[in-house]
Motif scaffolding. Structure first.
Motif, PDB file in Angstrom:
ATOM      1  N   MET A  88      13.783   2.987   6.976  1.00  0.00           N
ATOM      2  CA  MET A  88      12.593   3.425   6.220  1.00  0.00           C
ATOM      3  C   MET A  88      12.314   2.496   5.042  1.00  0.00           C
ATOM      4  SD  MET A  88      12.856   7.556   6.183  1.00  0.00           S
ATOM      5  CE  MET A  88      11.181   7.910   5.693  1.00  0.00           C
ATOM      6  N   LEU A  89      13.335   1.770   4.600  1.00  0.00           N
ATOM      7  CA  LEU A  89      13.125   0.869   3.466  1.00  0.00           C
ATOM      8  C   LEU A  89      12.665  -0.520   3.914  1.00  0.00           C
ATOM      9  CD1 LEU A  89      16.317   1.772   1.377  1.00  0.00           C
ATOM     10  CD2 LEU A  89      14.015   2.656   1.092  1.00  0.00           C
ATOM     11  N   THR A  90      12.760  -0.815   5.205  1.00  0.00           N
ATOM     12  CA  THR A  90      12.467  -2.182   5.659  1.00  0.00           C
ATOM     13  C   THR A  90      11.002  -2.600   5.498  1.00  0.00           C
ATOM     14  OG1 THR A  90      12.362  -1.383   7.946  1.00  0.00           O
ATOM     15  CG2 THR A  90      14.424  -2.382   7.224  1.00  0.00           C
ATOM     16  N   PRO A  91       9.989  -1.702   5.655  1.00  0.00           N
ATOM     17  CA  PRO A  91       8.623  -2.158   5.381  1.00  0.00           C
ATOM     18  C   PRO A  91       8.451  -2.654   3.946  1.00  0.00           C
ATOM     19  CG  PRO A  91       8.561  -0.140   6.635  1.00  0.00           C
ATOM     20  CD  PRO A  91       9.976  -0.345   6.247  1.00  0.00           C
ATOM     21  N   THR A  92       9.108  -1.999   2.990  1.00  0.00           N
ATOM     22  CA  THR A  92       9.015  -2.462   1.602  1.00  0.00           C
ATOM     23  C   THR A  92       9.702  -3.809   1.437  1.00  0.00           C
ATOM     24  OG1 THR A  92       8.830  -0.293   0.593  1.00  0.00           O
ATOM     25  CG2 THR A  92       9.784  -2.006  -0.762  1.00  0.00           C
ATOM     26  N   ILE A  93      10.878  -3.956   2.036  1.00  0.00           N
ATOM     27  CA  ILE A  93      11.570  -5.258   1.959  1.00  0.00           C
ATOM     28  C   ILE A  93      10.681  -6.328   2.575  1.00  0.00           C
ATOM     29  CG2 ILE A  93      13.623  -6.560   2.670  1.00  0.00           C
ATOM     30  CD1 ILE A  93      15.093  -3.845   2.867  1.00  0.00           C
ATOM     31  N   ALA A  94      10.035  -5.989   3.710  1.00  0.00           N
ATOM     32  CA  ALA A  94       9.147  -6.948   4.376  1.00  0.00           C
ATOM     33  C   ALA A  94       7.969  -7.327   3.481  1.00  0.00           C
ATOM     34  CB  ALA A  94       8.637  -6.365   5.695  1.00  0.00           C
ATOM     35  N   VAL A  95       7.389  -6.327   2.790  1.00  0.00           N
ATOM     36  CA  VAL A  95       6.256  -6.608   1.894  1.00  0.00           C
ATOM     37  C   VAL A  95       6.681  -7.538   0.769  1.00  0.00           C
ATOM     38  CG1 VAL A  95       4.795  -5.595   0.097  1.00  0.00           C
ATOM     39  CG2 VAL A  95       4.979  -4.501   2.300  1.00  0.00           C
ATOM     40  N   LEU A  96       7.821  -7.233   0.152  1.00  0.00           N
ATOM     41  CA  LEU A  96       8.274  -8.046  -0.981  1.00  0.00           C
ATOM     42  C   LEU A  96       8.542  -9.483  -0.539  1.00  0.00           C
ATOM     43  CD1 LEU A  96      10.662  -5.477  -2.724  1.00  0.00           C
ATOM     44  CD2 LEU A  96       8.369  -6.124  -3.422  1.00  0.00           C
ATOM     45  N   LEU A  97       9.198  -9.638   0.618  1.00  0.00           N
ATOM     46  CA  LEU A  97       9.487 -10.992   1.115  1.00  0.00           C
ATOM     47  C   LEU A  97       8.201 -11.724   1.470  1.00  0.00           C
ATOM     48  CD1 LEU A  97      12.615 -10.266   3.367  1.00  0.00           C
ATOM     49  CD2 LEU A  97      12.560 -11.535   1.214  1.00  0.00           C
ATOM     50  N   THR A  98       7.282 -11.014   2.134  1.00  0.00           N
ATOM     51  CA  THR A  98       6.010 -11.650   2.535  1.00  0.00           C
ATOM     52  C   THR A  98       5.241 -12.110   1.311  1.00  0.00           C
ATOM     53  OG1 THR A  98       5.910 -10.155   4.425  1.00  0.00           O
ATOM     54  CG2 THR A  98       3.895 -11.328   3.873  1.00  0.00           C
ATOM     55  N   ARG A  99       5.149 -11.236   0.327  1.00  0.00           N
ATOM     56  CA  ARG A  99       4.390 -11.586  -0.883  1.00  0.00           C
ATOM     57  C   ARG A  99       5.024 -12.764  -1.605  1.00  0.00           C
ATOM     58  NH1 ARG A  99       0.780  -8.511  -3.666  1.00  0.00           N
ATOM     59  NH2 ARG A  99      -0.210  -6.887  -2.430  1.00  0.00           N
ATOM     60  N   MET A 100       6.361 -12.831  -1.573  1.00  0.00           N
ATOM     61  CA  MET A 100       7.028 -13.956  -2.239  1.00  0.00           C
ATOM     62  C   MET A 100       6.807 -15.247  -1.457  1.00  0.00           C
ATOM     63  SD  MET A 100      10.380 -11.942  -3.768  1.00  0.00           S
ATOM     64  CE  MET A 100      11.520 -12.774  -2.810  1.00  0.00           C
ATOM     65  N   PHE A 101       6.985 -15.199  -0.116  1.00  0.00           N
ATOM     66  CA  PHE A 101       6.821 -16.407   0.701  1.00  0.00           C
ATOM     67  C   PHE A 101       5.399 -16.939   0.626  1.00  0.00           C
ATOM     68  CE2 PHE A 101      10.913 -16.214   1.943  1.00  0.00           C
ATOM     69  CZ  PHE A 101      11.280 -15.428   3.033  1.00  0.00           C
ATOM     70  N   THR A 102       4.410 -16.008   0.671  1.00  0.00           N
ATOM     71  CA  THR A 102       3.015 -16.426   0.773  1.00  0.00           C
ATOM     72  C   THR A 102       2.328 -16.489  -0.579  1.00  0.00           C
ATOM     73  OG1 THR A 102       2.263 -14.158   1.128  1.00  0.00           O
ATOM     74  CG2 THR A 102       2.817 -15.450   3.089  1.00  0.00           C
ATOM     75  N   ARG A 103       3.128 -16.320  -1.643  1.00  0.00           N
ATOM     76  CA  ARG A 103       2.629 -16.463  -3.032  1.00  0.00           C
ATOM     77  C   ARG A 103       1.461 -15.531  -3.310  1.00  0.00           C
ATOM     78  NH1 ARG A 103       3.416 -22.860  -4.221  1.00  0.00           N
ATOM     79  NH2 ARG A 103       5.490 -22.931  -3.310  1.00  0.00           N
ATOM     80  N   GLU A 104       1.590 -14.306  -2.823  1.00  0.00           N
ATOM     81  CA  GLU A 104       0.544 -13.320  -3.079  1.00  0.00           C
ATOM     82  C   GLU A 104       0.778 -12.620  -4.402  1.00  0.00           C
ATOM     83  OE1 GLU A 104       0.236 -11.140   0.580  1.00  0.00           O
ATOM     84  OE2 GLU A 104      -1.715 -10.357   0.026  1.00  0.00           O
ATOM     85  N   GLY A 105       1.997 -12.788  -4.935  1.00  0.00           N
ATOM     86  CA  GLY A 105       2.318 -12.144  -6.202  1.00  0.00           C
ATOM     87  C   GLY A 105       2.830 -10.742  -5.994  1.00  0.00           C
ATOM     88  N   LEU A 106       3.432 -10.195  -7.066  1.00  0.00           N
ATOM     89  CA  LEU A 106       4.015  -8.852  -6.986  1.00  0.00           C
ATOM     90  C   LEU A 106       3.390  -7.945  -8.043  1.00  0.00           C
ATOM     91  CD1 LEU A 106       7.755  -9.872  -6.469  1.00  0.00           C
ATOM     92  CD2 LEU A 106       6.247  -8.905  -4.761  1.00  0.00           C
ATOM     93  N   ALA A 107       2.073  -8.046  -8.191  1.00  0.00           N
ATOM     94  CA  ALA A 107       1.396  -7.180  -9.166  1.00  0.00           C
ATOM     95  C   ALA A 107       1.588  -5.720  -8.764  1.00  0.00           C
ATOM     96  CB  ALA A 107      -0.088  -7.519  -9.217  1.00  0.00           C
TER      97      ALA A 107
END
Lengths: 301, 239
Positions: free
Chosen positions: A58-77
């Motif tokens: 259940m926590l993996t979608p959040t881990i995926a979001v955080l990693l994606t945002r970091m890799f693709t430089r979308e930021g973590l606002a």
């Protein structure tokens, strides 16, 4: 290539990265675990290790979001446009959304069981409830709802990914209605490995696990409509997280009175009739989302 | 309110106990990964001890931070300058209440994740059950602390850190005074707690099952009370 096309390509790439991570982080450990172990113990109960694995999943979608945002430089606002949607503006409309998020999943569950009781009267039997519990039965949902809110990090773990990240991107590409249907199918498919090994429905039914996958996907489409509307109306993932947690808790007064042996196999296994109230809610939410989409198009033109 | 919450987060971020807590959690997770239950016979005992300590500290962490958070506002004289800042007094007061709700939510989630980490690698079934029971106790304790904060926050916000310290000490002394006769004169063998609980079980169950909503209600009323009496502008009692 125009600027809009470039942006759409980038958004699609981000979406694919997120989906790849969300599926890989959850499903590979599940596959390894279930190929070496079993979902249930010798007494037909979910093993402790299974529940831990599902809690991690259940926590993996959040881990995926955080990693994606970091890799693709979308930021973590945390709040604002294209953010994680972790803020919560407590104006009156948001309080109503929160109340709907907490109480509607519980009420639809009660309504669903009531419908079963109307169609199959023998399936609701007050005598099933222990006499000691009867005076306090009405309090059970309050515990369930309170615990669901306090321990909603699992729900948040999924919602940050699905409704917080995936659905806005899908809506930009496909529009409000198609995105809800597609998002629901993706979310349902994410559960398929578990269903193959007995999650939700077990394995001893006709057409297992394919029928289970189909029924579950229908459910996730309607549920996705509801959770997406909650997220859009509040501009926050919190209502969806609470709704998800309440739905998973299965808290219900009438559930104590259900005599599953008096229900047809299809109903006791899949809850097709008891799912109808949520399906109606989902349909209403889908219509509301499509109208919001139409209004936004008119404003833009 | 985002800025106000971030300001308060910064007040405690660099403090020694925040850093010690993070280090402790990292060590715990590292040990859990490298010491699954079967590898060493005392692994479960060590990790259980660490889990109990870490989770107990996590529960009391917000209370330890109170003086830092409210004291930071007094040092920077936030109330005095609030008239010229672009937020209402409602935002300032609400930010304190919201901050602690968020902190407790995060810490409770953290405790459950740490307990999951323990239970995945553990082989001792008794310890697994102990951890599950401890989680329930931790949850209850956090609700009790929230109840205390409902009393403390109005004092901190309306009277200041120094007076709040005096009030805290007074309340603790009063509780200890009230408990002293119990410790001195009450014989536990004469108390038939189980009979009492059976006789009033409906009320006890009603209290336990609704304690979350009760605490939330009291917390909200505390916020409304503080908001009603909170004044911005010059505050002579700190200077």
């Amino acid at each position: 290539m125009s600027k809009e096309n470039t942006m759409e390509t980038i958004e699609k790439a981000r979406l694919w990265i997120f989906l790849g991570l969300a599926f890989a982080l959850a499903l590979i450990p599940q596959l390894i675990f279930f190929l070496n172990s079993s979902y249930y113990d010798g007494e037909g109960q979910m093993r402790d290790s299974t529940s831990f694995l599902l809690a991690y999943s259940m926590l993996t979608p959040t881990i995926a979001v955080l990693l994606t945002r970091m890799f693709t430089r979308e930021g973590l606002a945390l709040t604002g446009e294209n953010s994680l949607k972790l803020g919560l503006d407590l104006k009156k409309s948001t309080i109503l959304v929160l109340a709907a998020a907490i109480f509607l999943p519980w009420l639809t569950r009660e309504l669903g069981i009531l419908m079963d009781g109307v169609l199959f009267p023998e399936s609701i039997d007050l005598a099933k409830v222990d006499k000691e519990i009867r005076p306090i039965l009405w309090m059970i949902p309050m515990v369930g709802l309170g615990n669901s809110i306090m321990l909603s990090f699992g729900g948040l773990g999924e919602e940050l990914g699905w409704r917080g990240y995936m659905m806005p991107k899908l809506e930009k590409i496909f529009g409000p209605v198609k995105s809800v249907v597609l998002g629901g199918i993706i979310w349902g498919a994410w559960h398929y490995v578990g269903i193959c090994f007995g999650h939700n429905f077990g394995l001893d039914y006709w057409g297992a696990p394919w029928i289970g996958m189909l029924v579950f996907t229908v459910f996730t489409i309607f549920e996705n409509a509801f959770l997406t509307l909650l997220t859009k109306k509040s501009n926050s993932v919190w209502p969806a997280a609470f709704a998800h947690a309440v739905n998973n808790s299965g808290t219900s007064i009438l559930a104590f009175m259900v005599n599953e042996k008096c229900l047809p196999e299809v109903e006791s296994r899949f809850g097709v009739i008891s799912m109808l109230p949520m399906a109606v809610i989902g349909l209403v939410c889908l219509i509301m989302l499509s109208k919001t989409g139409t209004r936004n198009k008119e404003k833009a033109s | 309110m985002k800025g106000l919450l971030y300001k308060d987060f910064l007040a405690i971020k660099g403090k020694w106990f925040s850093i010690a807590l993070v280090v402790f959690v990292v060590v715990y997770v590292g040990l859990r990964i490298t010491l699954p239950g079967g590898r060493w016979e005392y692994a479960d005992i060590l990790l259980y001890f660490l889990y109990s300590v870490v989770s107990a500290v996590l529960v009391v962490f917000p209370t330890m931070s109170l003086n830092y958070i409210f004291g930071q506002d007094e040092k920077s004289k936030s109330k005095k300058y609030m008239l010229s800042l672009p937020f209402a007094k409602k935002d300032f007061v609400a930010s304190k209440y919201v901050l602690f709700l968020v902190v407790y939510y995060v810490l409770l989630s953290g405790i459950y994740i740490l307990s999951m980490a323990f239970m995945i690698g553990a082989t001792d079934q008794q310890m697994i059950e102990n951890v599950q029971q401890e989680n329930i106790v931790r949850m209850g304790l956090m609700l009790v602390f929230l109840l205390f904060h409902s009393v403390q926050f109005p004092v901190y916000l309306l009277l200041g850190v120094k007076k709040a310290g005096e009030v805290n000490t007074t309340i603790i002394m009063l509780i200890m005074l009230a408990l002293l006769p119990v410790f001195l004169f009450v014989n536990p063998d004469n108390l038939d707690l189980s009979a009492f609980m059976m006789k009033h079980k409906n009320i006890i169950v009603a209290v336990i099952t609704n304690v979350f909503w009760f605490v939330l209600g009291i917390y909200y009323l505390s916020y409304r009370f503080t908001l009603k009496h909170f004044k911005v502008g010059e505050v002579s009692e700190y200077e």
